[in-house]
Motif scaffolding. Structure first.
Motif, PDB file in Angstrom:
ATOM      1  N   VAL A  25       0.688  -1.248   0.173  1.00 56.36           N
ATOM      2  CA  VAL A  25       0.007  -0.061  -0.014  1.00 56.36           C
ATOM      3  C   VAL A  25       0.751   1.247   0.039  1.00 56.36           C
ATOM      4  O   VAL A  25       0.089   2.404   0.157  1.00 56.36           O
ATOM      5  CB  VAL A  25      -0.974   0.120   1.097  1.00 56.36           C
ATOM      6  N   GLY A  26       2.088   1.177  -0.040  1.00 53.56           N
ATOM      7  CA  GLY A  26       3.165   2.294  -0.416  1.00 53.56           C
ATOM      8  C   GLY A  26       3.816   2.740   0.786  1.00 53.56           C
ATOM      9  O   GLY A  26       4.456   4.085   0.723  1.00 53.56           O
ATOM     10  N   ALA A  27       3.622   2.004   2.186  1.00 51.20           N
ATOM     11  CA  ALA A  27       4.272   2.410   3.176  1.00 51.20           C
ATOM     12  C   ALA A  27       5.771   1.826   3.193  1.00 51.20           C
ATOM     13  O   ALA A  27       5.935   0.831   2.391  1.00 51.20           O
ATOM     14  CB  ALA A  27       3.427   1.827   4.575  1.00 51.20           C
ATOM     15  N   ARG A  28       6.610   2.403   3.892  1.00 58.16           N
ATOM     16  CA  ARG A  28       7.973   1.829   4.316  1.00 58.16           C
ATOM     17  C   ARG A  28       7.873   1.088   5.210  1.00 58.16           C
ATOM     18  O   ARG A  28       7.600   1.566   6.353  1.00 58.16           O
ATOM     19  CB  ARG A  28       9.142   2.813   4.289  1.00 58.16           C
ATOM     20  N   ALA A  29       7.987  -0.260   5.254  1.00 62.27           N
ATOM     21  CA  ALA A  29       7.687  -1.248   6.403  1.00 62.27           C
ATOM     22  C   ALA A  29       8.958  -1.936   7.104  1.00 62.27           C
ATOM     23  O   ALA A  29       9.949  -2.099   6.289  1.00 62.27           O
ATOM     24  CB  ALA A  29       6.697  -2.344   5.954  1.00 62.27           C
ATOM     25  N   VAL A  30       9.311  -1.824   8.291  1.00 58.77           N
ATOM     26  CA  VAL A  30      10.309  -2.276   9.020  1.00 58.77           C
ATOM     27  C   VAL A  30      10.022  -3.085  10.212  1.00 58.77           C
ATOM     28  O   VAL A  30       8.830  -2.763  10.642  1.00 58.77           O
ATOM     29  CB  VAL A  30      11.445  -0.951   9.348  1.00 58.77           C
ATOM     30  N   ARG A  31      10.919  -4.181  10.634  1.00 53.25           N
ATOM     31  CA  ARG A  31      10.493  -5.009  11.938  1.00 53.25           C
ATOM     32  C   ARG A  31      11.023  -3.990  12.915  1.00 53.25           C
ATOM     33  O   ARG A  31      12.117  -3.302  12.858  1.00 53.25           O
ATOM     34  CB  ARG A  31      11.501  -5.951  11.702  1.00 53.25           C
ATOM     35  N   VAL A  32      10.035  -4.202  14.152  1.00 52.57           N
ATOM     36  CA  VAL A  32      10.689  -3.410  15.098  1.00 52.57           C
ATOM     37  C   VAL A  32      10.890  -4.361  16.290  1.00 52.57           C
ATOM     38  O   VAL A  32       9.931  -5.148  16.935  1.00 52.57           O
ATOM     39  CB  VAL A  32       9.641  -2.338  15.708  1.00 52.57           C
ATOM     40  N   ARG A  33      12.204  -4.367  16.969  1.00 54.42           N
ATOM     41  CA  ARG A  33      12.318  -5.334  18.128  1.00 54.42           C
ATOM     42  C   ARG A  33      12.959  -4.731  19.356  1.00 54.42           C
ATOM     43  O   ARG A  33      12.766  -4.928  20.262  1.00 54.42           O
ATOM     44  CB  ARG A  33      13.225  -6.375  17.709  1.00 54.42           C
ATOM     45  N   ARG A  34      13.629  -3.325  19.078  1.00 59.05           N
ATOM     46  CA  ARG A  34      14.096  -2.624  20.267  1.00 59.05           C
ATOM     47  C   ARG A  34      13.370  -1.271  20.315  1.00 59.05           C
ATOM     48  O   ARG A  34      12.766  -0.618  19.519  1.00 59.05           O
ATOM     49  CB  ARG A  34      15.673  -2.682  19.832  1.00 59.05           C
ATOM     50  N   PRO A  35      13.587  -0.735  21.570  1.00 55.44           N
ATOM     51  CA  PRO A  35      12.890   0.614  21.628  1.00 55.44           C
ATOM     52  C   PRO A  35      13.598   1.730  20.781  1.00 55.44           C
ATOM     53  O   PRO A  35      12.743   2.726  20.419  1.00 55.44           O
ATOM     54  CB  PRO A  35      13.516   0.792  23.168  1.00 55.44           C
TER      55      PRO A  35
END
Length: 225
Positions: A25-35
């Motif tokens: 849908v056009g977002a930049r997507a990343v994994r989040v594991r840390r603060p």
């Protein structure tokens, strides 16, 4: 304007599917594991998975309090299935000691539709989502038994034994569904959330330009459910 950066909480659950849907849908997507990774995103998805495991991992990894602070700070967050449980202020049948991120003034019931063998698919009409009903996949899904006065009900089950049960809600910048749109190829829920994240990011830029307050993404300090 640069596409919003949307994180997917990558402690446990169907992370890859949400990353793919957000990218589509056009977002930049990343994994989040840390603060530190959480502090960098404009919005966050808490995926489906196993809510008790996800909560325990959030505690052990030191993520629970930063997640709570981010929600208090106005970060847009979408939770699907277990993610709905993680965002709920009240879990009616929580296991002993189970913790949540909170922020949504709802009471949810875990595994409300039954166990894994009772998983099913159905059509759900969602307020704010144009077009035909959303094809919804329910896998050991929760439902909302109580919604506070500031919570907008977006969708309910229609027909069957669960007729009228609430399965999609929104409160401010928090959105949650009992079902898994990331498993169907229907991108409308992710598009709705990406739009919400983009609006919040633009508002933060305007606030910074005019000397306003802390942005929505600033941190001051959940296929089963």
């Amino acid at each position: 304007m640069t596409a919003p950066l949307v994180g997917v909480l990558a402690l446990q659950g169907d992370v890859r599917e949400h990353l793919a849907a957000l990218t589509a849908v056009g977002a930049r997507a990343v994994r989040v594991r840390r603060p530190g990774e959480l502090a960098a995103v404009d919005g966050l998805v808490v995926p489906g998975g196993e809510s008790t495991t996800m909560a325990n991992l959030a505690v052990r990894s030191g993520m629970l309090e930063p997640l709570r602070a981010a929600v208090r700070g106005g970060l847009p967050v979408y939770g699907s299935c277990a993610g709905m449980i993680m965002l709920a202020d009240t879990v009616l049948d929580a296991v002993e000691g189970q913790q949540t991120i909170g922020g949504l003034d709802v009471a949810v019931r875990r595994n409300a539709f039954g166990r894994q063998v009772d998983s099913f698919e159905g059509a759900v009409r969602l307020a704010g989502v144009p077009g035909p009903p959303v094809h919804a996949v329910f896998i050991r899904a929760p439902w909302v038994e109580r919604a506070g006065p500031e919570v907008q009900v977006l969708g309910r089950v229609e027909g069957g034994a669960a007729d009228g049960k609430i399965v999609a809600v929104r409160q401010g910048r928090l959105v949650a569904t009992s079902f898994h749109p990331e498993l169907t190829g229907d991108l409308r829920v992710h598009a709705l959330f990406a739009e919400l994240v983009g609006e919040a990011a633009a508002e933060r830029v305007r606030d910074q330009a005019t000397g306003g307050g802390v942005g929505a993404g600033a941190v001051s300090e959940g296929s089963q459910s």
